[in-house]
Design a protein around this motif. Structure first.
Motif, PDB file in Angstrom:
ATOM      1  N   LEU A  55     -58.512  14.813  35.077  1.00 55.36           N
ATOM      2  CA  LEU A  55     -59.156  16.148  35.544  1.00 55.36           C
ATOM      3  C   LEU A  55     -60.577  15.667  36.299  1.00 55.36           C
ATOM      4  N   PRO A  56     -61.385  14.501  35.590  1.00 52.97           N
ATOM      5  CA  PRO A  56     -62.395  14.158  36.180  1.00 52.97           C
ATOM      6  C   PRO A  56     -62.384  13.693  37.781  1.00 52.97           C
ATOM      7  N   PHE A  57     -61.168  13.331  37.970  1.00 49.40           N
ATOM      8  CA  PHE A  57     -60.955  12.573  39.504  1.00 49.40           C
ATOM      9  C   PHE A  57     -60.302  13.728  40.388  1.00 49.40           C
ATOM     10  N   LEU A  58     -60.043  15.295  39.888  1.00 50.63           N
ATOM     11  CA  LEU A  58     -59.365  16.082  40.462  1.00 50.63           C
ATOM     12  C   LEU A  58     -60.128  17.489  40.697  1.00 50.63           C
ATOM     13  N   PRO A  59     -61.331  17.409  41.342  1.00 49.48           N
ATOM     14  CA  PRO A  59     -62.012  18.499  41.268  1.00 49.48           C
ATOM     15  C   PRO A  59     -61.290  19.941  41.730  1.00 49.48           C
ATOM     16  N   ASP A  60     -60.490  19.695  42.589  1.00 55.37           N
ATOM     17  CA  ASP A  60     -59.606  20.851  43.297  1.00 55.37           C
ATOM     18  C   ASP A  60     -58.705  21.429  42.047  1.00 55.37           C
ATOM     19  N   ILE A  61     -58.115  20.557  41.205  1.00 57.27           N
ATOM     20  CA  ILE A  61     -57.632  20.920  40.093  1.00 57.27           C
ATOM     21  C   ILE A  61     -58.162  21.849  39.052  1.00 57.27           C
ATOM     22  N   THR A  62     -59.449  20.878  38.580  1.00 58.56           N
ATOM     23  CA  THR A  62     -60.227  21.562  37.861  1.00 58.56           C
ATOM     24  C   THR A  62     -60.789  22.938  37.842  1.00 58.56           C
ATOM     25  N   ALA A  63     -60.780  23.142  39.127  1.00 59.61           N
ATOM     26  CA  ALA A  63     -61.216  24.574  39.643  1.00 59.61           C
ATOM     27  C   ALA A  63     -60.400  25.490  39.448  1.00 59.61           C
ATOM     28  N   PHE A  64     -59.144  25.070  39.078  1.00 58.10           N
ATOM     29  CA  PHE A  64     -57.919  26.339  38.900  1.00 58.10           C
ATOM     30  C   PHE A  64     -58.058  26.620  37.412  1.00 58.10           C
ATOM     31  N   ARG A  65     -58.983  25.903  36.581  1.00 55.04           N
ATOM     32  CA  ARG A  65     -58.884  26.008  35.266  1.00 55.04           C
ATOM     33  C   ARG A  65     -59.195  27.570  35.019  1.00 55.04           C
ATOM     34  N   ASP A  66     -60.378  28.139  35.576  1.00 53.09           N
ATOM     35  CA  ASP A  66     -60.858  29.462  35.200  1.00 53.09           C
ATOM     36  C   ASP A  66     -59.739  30.407  35.362  1.00 53.09           C
ATOM     37  N   LYS A  67     -58.588  30.276  36.041  1.00 55.38           N
ATOM     38  CA  LYS A  67     -57.533  31.325  36.150  1.00 55.38           C
ATOM     39  C   LYS A  67     -56.475  31.162  35.025  1.00 55.38           C
ATOM     40  N   LEU A  68     -56.681  30.337  34.270  1.00 56.76           N
ATOM     41  CA  LEU A  68     -55.739  29.795  33.254  1.00 56.76           C
ATOM     42  C   LEU A  68     -56.083  30.621  31.918  1.00 56.76           C
ATOM     43  N   GLN A  69     -54.997  30.915  31.248  1.00 55.88           N
ATOM     44  CA  GLN A  69     -55.231  31.567  29.781  1.00 55.88           C
ATOM     45  C   GLN A  69     -55.730  30.724  28.882  1.00 55.88           C
ATOM     46  N   GLU A  70     -56.678  30.318  28.597  1.00 55.48           N
ATOM     47  CA  GLU A  70     -56.978  29.336  27.610  1.00 55.48           C
ATOM     48  C   GLU A  70     -57.635  29.908  26.275  1.00 55.48           C
ATOM     49  N   ASP A  71     -57.409  29.150  25.190  1.00 53.45           N
ATOM     50  CA  ASP A  71     -57.754  29.392  23.892  1.00 53.45           C
ATOM     51  C   ASP A  71     -59.323  29.471  24.004  1.00 53.45           C
ATOM     52  N   PRO A  72     -60.155  30.281  23.419  1.00 55.39           N
ATOM     53  CA  PRO A  72     -61.668  30.303  23.537  1.00 55.39           C
ATOM     54  C   PRO A  72     -62.166  29.186  22.771  1.00 55.39           C
ATOM     55  N   GLN A  73     -61.393  28.690  21.450  1.00 58.76           N
ATOM     56  CA  GLN A  73     -62.194  27.413  20.780  1.00 58.76           C
ATOM     57  C   GLN A  73     -61.849  26.206  21.707  1.00 58.76           C
ATOM     58  N   VAL A  74     -60.602  26.214  22.352  1.00 64.38           N
ATOM     59  CA  VAL A  74     -60.168  25.120  23.127  1.00 64.38           C
ATOM     60  C   VAL A  74     -61.382  24.851  24.260  1.00 64.38           C
ATOM     61  N   ILE A  75     -61.619  25.924  24.731  1.00 67.18           N
ATOM     62  CA  ILE A  75     -62.891  25.923  25.819  1.00 67.18           C
ATOM     63  C   ILE A  75     -63.976  25.352  25.209  1.00 67.18           C
ATOM     64  N   GLU A  76     -64.503  26.085  24.007  1.00 70.21           N
ATOM     65  CA  GLU A  76     -65.856  25.817  23.468  1.00 70.21           C
ATOM     66  C   GLU A  76     -65.707  24.256  23.018  1.00 70.21           C
ATOM     67  N   ALA A  77     -64.721  23.947  22.474  1.00 74.42           N
ATOM     68  CA  ALA A  77     -64.671  22.642  22.092  1.00 74.42           C
ATOM     69  C   ALA A  77     -64.836  21.506  23.092  1.00 74.42           C
ATOM     70  N   ARG A  78     -64.079  21.709  24.151  1.00 72.03           N
ATOM     71  CA  ARG A  78     -64.124  20.938  25.526  1.00 72.03           C
ATOM     72  C   ARG A  78     -65.285  20.696  26.027  1.00 72.03           C
ATOM     73  N   ASN A  79     -66.213  22.038  26.028  1.00 72.60           N
ATOM     74  CA  ASN A  79     -67.604  22.018  26.438  1.00 72.60           C
ATOM     75  C   ASN A  79     -68.480  21.001  25.883  1.00 72.60           C
ATOM     76  N   VAL A  80     -68.090  20.823  24.479  1.00 68.67           N
ATOM     77  CA  VAL A  80     -68.891  19.687  23.862  1.00 68.67           C
ATOM     78  C   VAL A  80     -68.265  18.489  23.595  1.00 68.67           C
ATOM     79  N   ASN A  81     -67.280  18.152  24.333  1.00 72.75           N
ATOM     80  CA  ASN A  81     -66.530  17.105  24.065  1.00 72.75           C
ATOM     81  C   ASN A  81     -65.632  16.543  22.949  1.00 72.75           C
ATOM     82  N   PHE A  82     -65.122  18.004  22.314  1.00 72.08           N
ATOM     83  CA  PHE A  82     -64.314  17.672  21.280  1.00 72.08           C
ATOM     84  C   PHE A  82     -62.806  18.347  21.519  1.00 72.08           C
TER      85      PHE A  82
END
Ligand code: GDP
Ligand code: MN
Length: 388
Positions: free
Chosen positions: A217-244
């Motif tokens: 994903l770090p090489f694919l900004p166009d794909i990463t931009a799609f992530r906002d529209k996906l149904q993601e677990d809040p803890q998965v997002i929270e953890a990812r934001n701090v690299n867990f």
């Protein structure tokens, strides 16, 4: 990361893989104008955008002959639940007249250590049924990554499945495009089912499934931009934001497992499961177990109300156990830790000092030696709780 159909098709379009004309709607208000504005030819097809297949069978694919019918169906389908996923968006497309539904995919095959082309002239919603009852109608052809897609790749796929050989060149063109996309986008899977043969002998991707390797994903900004529209677990997002890496496991479970390394994480989960207990979620801490990181990870875990027991398993050479212990204490002193229990197993420097910090804290933290003992401790604590 699994893309939604319209996101997958946006990538198909970049590669010149034919798709239908369509528009995405995400609100009940103004559906009529939006569909009219897109200037679609009726009849149309309306599809729930969820990250799961089998929508057709679950009522997530409907057809409409008029704008009125379309608006009504969209209203009914927005927000509908499809096997645990909510349709927040719908894809409205011009309905294609089709003669045949083919199946086409390329996936990473670890066995042949190469991309694997899977093709069937008997695709569509019943592809699983085809796999069961007519496996000879599905061809699996490894593609040599140095040679790429060759004429014989396609000839073999068509011959083996008894498909009409006259479409060889057309199919090859689509496979080549899909194959390029497979590499450029670091995908684990690209799938077109159905790849429809229309009444004029053209191939069109009626559906699209794309799974991208998260590590790319770090090489694919166009794909990463799609992530906002996906149904993601809040803890998965929270953890990812701090690299867990947060991994939801069994919803009924109420044990959380945290470790520095996915192999050890899996061993812990296995041993806990073997004792008849269920793990709700796991978290990979990665490297650098500082007190703040440990406390943060426990806080994220306790964001799941179902979790009542947290197991932290740290195996480190130079990891400072006193840091881990401090982190555990900080986390357990917080309000959200009330009524929860923590089991701590650690190997590293300053182990004795760490045990002292825990003992002096007077918090519900149990220090255990080794994984099996820790699992026993979890078992005891859970049974005491039940008994109380
Ligand atoms: P899935 O059930 O999630 O795989 O959703 P699909 O997008 O594959 O749609 C399910 C089925 O609906 C397909 O296999 C087709 O039979 C049918 N379908 C979807 N779009 C069209 C279309 O434009 N024309 C026709 N004739 N059938 C379609
Ligand atoms: Mn499909």
């Amino acid at each position: 990361m699994k893309l939604l159909e319209y996101q997958a098709k946006a990538v198909f379009e970049k590669y010149g893989i034919p798709i239908q004309k369509g528009v995405v709607v995400d609100a009940v208000e103004g559906i009529d104008e939006k569909i009219r504005g897109a200037d679609l030819r009726f009849p149309i097809v309306i599809k729930a955008q969820v990250q799961i297949g089998g929508r057709g069978k679950a009522g997530g694919v409907k057809f409409a002959d008029t704008p009125e019918e379309a608006a009504k169906l969209c209203g009914e389908m927005l927000g509908m639940d499809i096997r645990g996923f909510t349709a927040k968006e719908l894809l409205v497309l011009e309905k294609k007249d089709i003669a045949k539904e083919w199946y086409l995919s390329i996936m990473l095959d670890r066995y042949s250590k190469s991309p694997l082309l899977i093709f069937s002239p008997q695709g569509g919603m019943d592809i699983e049924e085809t796999a069961r009852t007519n496996p000879e109608r599905i061809a699996k052809v490894p593609i040599d990554p140095i040679r790429g897609v060759q004429d014989y790749t396609i000839t073999y796929a068509l011959d083996k499945t008894g498909a009409d050989g006259q479409y060889r060149d057309k199919l090859k063109e689509v496979v080549e495009k899909l194959y390029r996309m497979f590499f450029d986008y670091y995908t684990m899977l690209v799938e077109i089912n159905p790849l429809a043969l229309d009444d004029q002998g053209r191939l069109v991707a009626l559906d699209g499934k794309v799974e991208v390797d998260d590590n790319a994903l770090p090489f694919l900004p166009d794909i990463t931009a799609f992530r906002d529209k996906l149904q993601e677990d809040p803890q998965v997002i929270e953890a990812r934001n701090v690299n867990f890496l947060f991994i939801p496991i069994e919803d009924e479970g109420n044990i959380a497992v945290m470790s520095n390394g996915s192999g050890m994480l899996m061993s812990c989960i296995d041993l806990i499961s073997k004792k008849g207990m269920k793990v709700h979620a796991a978290l990979d801490l990665g490297g650098g177990a500082t007190a703040e990181r440990i406390a943060e990870a426990v806080r994220i875990m306790l964001g799941r109300p179902k979790i009542d027991t947290v197991f932290i398993c740290i195996f480190g050479g130079i990891t400072r156990c006193d840091e881990v212990a401090k982190g555990a204490v900080i986390a357990m002193q917080k309000n959200e830790a009330a009524g929860k229990h923590l089991i701590l197993r650690m190997e590293g420097t300053n182990k004795e000092e760490a045990a002292k910090i825990i003992a002096e804290s007077n918090l519900p933290i149990t220090v255990a030696e080794g994984i099996p003992n820790s699992v026993d401790a979890i078992y005891r604590i859970k049974h005491e709780k039940k008994g109380a």
